[in-house]
Design a protein around this motif. Sequence first.
Motif, mmCIF file in Angstrom:
data_model
loop_
_atom_site.group_PDB
_atom_site.id
_atom_site.type_symbol
_atom_site.label_atom_id
_atom_site.label_comp_id
_atom_site.label_asym_id
_atom_site.label_seq_id
_atom_site.Cartn_x
_atom_site.Cartn_y
_atom_site.Cartn_z
ATOM 1 N N GLU A 59 0.264 -3.304 7.166
ATOM 2 C CA GLU A 59 0.238 -2.077 7.962
ATOM 3 C C GLU A 59 0.170 -2.444 9.437
ATOM 4 N N GLU A 154 -3.845 4.980 -0.826
ATOM 5 C CA GLU A 154 -3.168 5.016 0.470
ATOM 6 C C GLU A 154 -1.670 5.232 0.304
ATOM 7 N N ARG A 157 -0.229 8.830 -0.119
ATOM 8 C CA ARG A 157 -0.021 9.691 1.051
ATOM 9 C C ARG A 157 1.450 9.759 1.448
#
Length: 263
Positions: A59, A154, A157
Amino acid sequence: MPAKQKTRGRVISQHEIAPAIFDLRIETELAQHASAGQFVGLYPKSGTTLLPRPISVCEVDKEAGCLRLIYRIAGKGTAEFASYKPGREVALLGILGNGFPLEEAEGKQVFLLGGGIGIPPLLELAKEIRARKYKTDAHIFLGYRDRRLFLQDELERYGTVHIATEDGSAGTAGNVMDALAGSGLFPEVLMACGPLPMLRAIKVYAEDHNVKAFLSLEEHMACGVGACLGCVCQTKETDPHSHVRNARICTEGPVFEAGEVDI
């Protein structure tokens, strides 16, 4: 900053998210240049482990100047990384490699597939696809050994998540291809990262269904910049300069169109 530059960073946080799998966040200027599918080389401090360890970008937070790296302990270097505490200074080489071609997802139904430690790079990929507001959210197929489903929440999403576990303790019993077969869904583009047997199966699926697939290949690396030729893979076409059917995963990859490589 020029590509492939050695620089410094500072550990912001680290914790274990599954057995021997660690979530490491580093403040570094490299965050301004990173995108989905690329990686960095993280240098151990130990004099017995001089070469950087390649770790995929999980990320990117450009505003905070932070890279998130998720890795599995595999030897002395990564075991050292697991001991790092907030505030620790680290040396990095980056940004390295060619990432996923996001333009190939435009207007298409994209499926993302990840297995094991190949799952983390999908998070930034899913985020970048969502940010471009493409046709639909991605379908994301994740393969785990057991029900310790790191990053599932995560990734949910950014798309519809489908789970497979080797022991059958969650989702489909089997692997990501079993989950894909059981979903009744058909992609227009596949993007994947994971172990070689999984990538081989995806390549066959893509050929059989006449869809494009982009594969992030995993390989042991030494220099990370293409000089040592320690991470070559065989290609379909002959390189016009070297006159061999090889490509360097660290430089020409790690992401390749499935039809370009023999795996």
